[in-house]
Write an enzyme that holds these catalytic residues in place. Structure first.
Site, short mmCIF file in Angstrom:
data_model
loop_
_atom_site.label_atom_id
_atom_site.label_comp_id
_atom_site.label_asym_id
_atom_site.label_seq_id
_atom_site.Cartn_x
_atom_site.Cartn_y
_atom_site.Cartn_z
N HIS A 1 25.64 -4.06 -45.93
CA HIS A 1 24.50 -3.75 -44.97
C HIS A 1 24.87 -2.75 -44.01
O HIS A 1 24.09 -1.88 -43.61
CB HIS A 1 24.43 -5.15 -44.41
CG HIS A 1 23.29 -5.09 -43.33
ND1 HIS A 1 21.83 -4.74 -43.75
CD2 HIS A 1 23.24 -5.28 -42.11
CE1 HIS A 1 21.01 -4.58 -42.81
NE2 HIS A 1 21.70 -5.20 -41.76
N ASP B 1 18.77 -1.18 -39.88
CA ASP B 1 18.45 -2.83 -39.85
C ASP B 1 17.08 -2.85 -38.68
O ASP B 1 16.02 -2.20 -39.18
CB ASP B 1 19.71 -3.49 -39.16
CG ASP B 1 19.71 -5.02 -38.89
OD1 ASP B 1 19.81 -5.77 -39.71
OD2 ASP B 1 19.32 -5.42 -37.84
N TYR C 1 13.12 -11.11 -32.89
CA TYR C 1 12.74 -12.06 -34.08
C TYR C 1 11.65 -12.86 -33.34
O TYR C 1 10.61 -13.10 -34.00
CB TYR C 1 13.95 -12.90 -34.46
CG TYR C 1 15.17 -11.96 -34.97
CD1 TYR C 1 14.85 -11.64 -36.26
CD2 TYR C 1 16.08 -11.67 -34.53
CE1 TYR C 1 15.92 -11.04 -37.06
CE2 TYR C 1 17.25 -10.83 -35.05
CZ TYR C 1 16.89 -10.47 -36.39
OH TYR C 1 18.13 -10.02 -36.97
#
Length: 318
Positions: A297, A102, A233
């Site tokens: 995931h 990730d 982010y």
């Protein structure tokens, strides 16, 4: 978990929590993603330690028992990789095998690109290398592809995502993320609050994650909040600016890439085509791609020992 030890180290101006297992001469550094902790690698740490390796898994900047400096500008790729270079120096390690997932995978790609001298080989998972587009900033690129509703765009404003995450019990937040199996790109209509992510029926935990695991994550995020992880982010466009000198650069360490066929990152538009085409252009020492069937995931927790075997069969070659 008694075989896993813990310590705090000063690295790059912050206190970093580091979990370790094993005492072998060759070290494996594991990098977690969002919203996770060193704990996501607990299975792989014990597996590689049992085969004679030294396993190292930090809480990255902004997570768990590692410091969370407040400004989002302090969470660029250069900051995070600076932390990791300082960590290797503090541990007396010139080189390591690297494993990422990730956000940890994004960091791992750039760690290998910026400091290949510190990496023997890379086993990366879930997120393919995304070459820097010199014409479009990262968040604008996602906005162009998926619209303002795309979760990375929705995470940009300080406080809004935090408020949504705080609107329910942290165990509910963690269960919603870890148990998610929807392969569609995560988009939340802009007219809705982000709290809709957590307002559905109670999530049934899959067999590979226990209530005790959820409680471990929740206890740490109850203490720190989610701002540190969200700042990755929020720093994406600044990272885009700072990494301009490496536009078009290749990753020149040996690489194995592993992804689940139920991972939302696998079904993103263009990903499969890139894996079968341009991937090798930017990662010329890519030796193997593994697509794990029926796996989502969080493959390091869903199929932990299968992933450990993929890691060990690759790093044993060096």
């Amino acid at each position: 978990m008694e075989q896993i030890s813990h310590k705090q180290l000063m690295v790059n101006g912050i206190s970093m929590h580091v979990a370790e297992a094993g005492e072998g001469p060759a070290a494996v550094l594991f990098l977690h993603g969002f919203p996770e902790l060193w704990y996501s690698w607990r299975h792989q740490m014990l597996d590689v330690a049992a085969k004679g390796y030294r396993a190292i898994a930090p809480d990255l900047r902004g997570y768990g028992d590692t410091d969370s400096p407040p400004p989002s500008a302090g969470y660029t790729l250069l900051h995070i990789i600076g932390d990791l270079v300082a960590l290797l120096d503090a541990l007396g390690l010139q080189q390591v095998f690297l494993v990422g997932h990730d956000w940890g995978a994004i960091i791992a790609w750039w760690f290998c690109l910026l400091r290949p001298d510190r990496i023997k080989a890379l086993v990366n998972t879930s997120v393919i290398f995304q070459p820097r587009n010199p014409h479009v900033k990262t968040i604008q690129g996602y906005r162009d592809a998926f619209g303002d509703a795309f979760y990375m765009c929705r995470f940009q404003e300080l406080g809004k995502a935090e408020a949504a995450f705080a609107s329910v019990d942290t165990k509910t937040v963690m269960a919603a993320f870890l148990a998610a199996r929807d392969p569609k790109p995560p988009c939340i209509p802009v007219e809705l609050g982000l709290d809709v992510l957590f307002k559905g029926p109670a999530v049934e935990l899959p067999p590979w994650i226990s209530p005790e695991d959820i409680s471990y994550y929740a206890a740490k995020f109850d203490k720190t909040g989610f701002t540190g992880g969200l700042n990755y982010y929020r720093a994406m466009d600044l990272s885009w600016e700072l990494t301009a000198p490496w536009t078009g650069a290749q990753i020149k360490v040996p690489v194995k890439f592993v992804i689940g066929d139920m991972d939302l990152t696998y079904v993103f538009p263009g990903v499969k085509e890139f894996m079968n085409g341009g991937f090798k252009k930017y990662v010329p020492l890519l030796e193997e791609i593994v697509v794990m069937e029926g796996v989502g995931h969080f493959l390091n927790q869903e199929s932990p020992h299968e992933l450990s075997q993929h890691i060990l069969t690759f790093i044993n070659k060096f």
